[in-house]
Enzyme design. Structure first.
Site, PDB file in Angstrom:
ATOM      1  N   LYS A 184      44.820  15.482  79.441  1.00 16.14           N
ATOM      2  CA  LYS A 184      44.038  15.253  78.232  1.00 16.14           C
ATOM      3  C   LYS A 184      44.899  14.867  77.031  1.00 16.14           C
ATOM      4  O   LYS A 184      45.915  15.495  76.759  1.00 16.14           O
ATOM      5  CB  LYS A 184      43.223  16.501  77.878  1.00 16.14           C
ATOM      6  CG  LYS A 184      42.153  16.848  78.906  1.00 16.14           C
ATOM      7  CD  LYS A 184      41.357  18.059  78.449  1.00 16.14           C
ATOM      8  CE  LYS A 184      40.247  18.395  79.432  1.00 16.14           C
ATOM      9  NZ  LYS A 184      39.459  19.563  78.982  1.00 16.14           N
ATOM     10  N   GLY A 209      56.029  22.568  83.443  1.00 10.94           N
ATOM     11  CA  GLY A 209      55.907  22.985  84.828  1.00 10.94           C
ATOM     12  C   GLY A 209      55.713  21.856  85.816  1.00 10.94           C
ATOM     13  O   GLY A 209      56.387  21.794  86.860  1.00 10.94           O
TER      14      GLY A 209
END
Length: 394
Positions: free
Chosen positions: A195, A348
């Site tokens: 997003k 991550g």
């Protein structure tokens, strides 16, 4: 950026308090399933031990309720793993804030989950005063928590007799400072993710600094919409198309750019067994999902990486977890590995991609942080770093 470093201090017979990031994932039985953060803390601990210090280490783990310690909150599995890695006993100390325990030079103790202490998250001055009485030197070696003003990351740094950065934090700040302070040009940033809304402030901040802003994932889909391209039923945020256009224009006004994909890899469903189809960006059908950049776009981006002076990477370019949609990120990773640029990667998914494509040794610096890494990219002041800077001269 000026701060004291653990490596530069005389620590003989000093009580050293290290705030580490030992928030390692565990299974339901309490077994550590991934120990990267624990292993990353070891050099700082060993450094203090080698200088003759008595070492205390603490960290948060999970999201405990302050003042209500539960068995699931314990750092006991961490203490056991640290003992294995250090090759010496690491005793776990409960109820440590008021002292009452002994640690001698050459010894290491682990102080139970600091977020179980009342006042930790509120950055309590009273709590920090008690903790400061336990040590001669405070060390922040937990960059991943540096964006939070908490008692063990901020107030204690201001209260302790001496406050310094451990090797992990020092390396992180020096790498990020080099990338964003006075970078070797061209400066290229790669920002991937699902997003635009979650990374809008980062994109906006980078638009003032970079020469090329490469976007990937759902973010790229929104930018493709802004460029007037069809994206079918791909993940995107149509309401943020004006923001994407504004960022494109902002870069253009500086003579910089956002490379828009010229080809993509599509599927009819989001699935590890979905059939992948390469299409020109202008030919995406109404029922297509864009799940990766195409080979032509990947080649163009690879050329940008090879010619870059500095690369900052946060986020993959496609659904790299599925092999048929991994090529874009794979080509990008190989190009970063080949490039002579200073490369810094964090987040991550990015770390997972680096591991998958085996380029860890070729990336200049891999950040252990998530939120702190992103906030640094935004240009925000990190409270824990500001505290270390405030103590640079005393």
């Amino acid at each position: 950026m000026k701060f004291k470093k653990l490596a530069d201090l005389d620590l003989a017979n000093q009580r050293v308090f290290i705030r580490a990031d030992l928030n390692a994932p565990q299974d339901d039985a309490g077994n550590i399933t991934e120990d990267t953060r624990v292993r990353a803390s070891i050099p700082g601990i060993r450094l203090a031990l080698s200088k003759g210090a008595a070492v205390m280490v603490t960290s948060h783990l999970g999201r405990p309720t302050e003042g209500e310690f539960k068995p699931a909150d314990t750092l006991a599995p961490i203490a056991a793993r640290m003992s294995e890695l250090l090759g010496q006993p690491v005793k776990l100390i409960q109820n440590w804030v008021d002292g009452g325990f002994t640690v001698n030079p050459g010894e290491v103790v682990l102080l139970e989950n600091c977020r179980c202490n009342r006042g930790e998250k509120k950055n309590s001055d009273e709590l920090a005063t008690k903790m400061a009485a336990l040590c001669d030197v405070y060390v922040n070696d937990a960059f991943g928590t540096s964006h939070r003003a908490e008692a063990t990351t901020h107030a204690l740094a201001l209260k302790a007799k001496v406050a310094c950065a451990g090797p992990l934090v020092a390396a992180e700040l020096e790498a990020l400072g080099a990338a964003l302070g006075q970078p070797k040009r061209p400066l290229v940033a790669i920002v991937g993710g699902s997003k635009v809304s979650t990374k809008l402030t980062i994109l906006d901040a980078l638009a003032d600094k970079v020469d090329q802003l490469v976007v990937g994932g759902g973010i790229a889909n929104t930018f493709m919409l802004a460029a007037g391209l069809p994206i079918g039923k791909s993940l995107a945020e149509a309401d943020l198309v004006p923001e994407a256009r504004r960022i494109i224009e902002k870069l253009k006004a500086r003579g910089a750019s956002v490379p828009i994909p010229t080809d993509v890899v599509t599927a009819k469903a989001f699935s590890p067994t979905a059939e992948a189809t390469v299409k020109k960006a202008a030919d995406v059908a109404a029922d297509d999902l864009i799940l990766d950049i195409g080979p032509d776009t990947a080649k163009q981006l690879a050329e940008i990486m090879v010619g870059a002076g500095t690369i900052v990477w946060n986020g993959p370019l496609g659904v790299f977890e599925f092999d048929q949609f991994a090529n874009g990120t794979k080509v990008l990773a190989a190009a970063i590995a080949k490039s002579s640029a200073l490369s810094i990667a964090g987040g991550g998914d990015t770390v997972a991609a680096i591991a998958k494509f085996g380029i860890g040794e070729q990336v200049g610096y891999i950040s252990t942080a998530g939120g702190a890494f992103l906030e640094f990219l935004e240009g925000k002041t990190l409270p824990a770093v500001a505290a270390l800077e405030a103590r640079a001269d005393g």
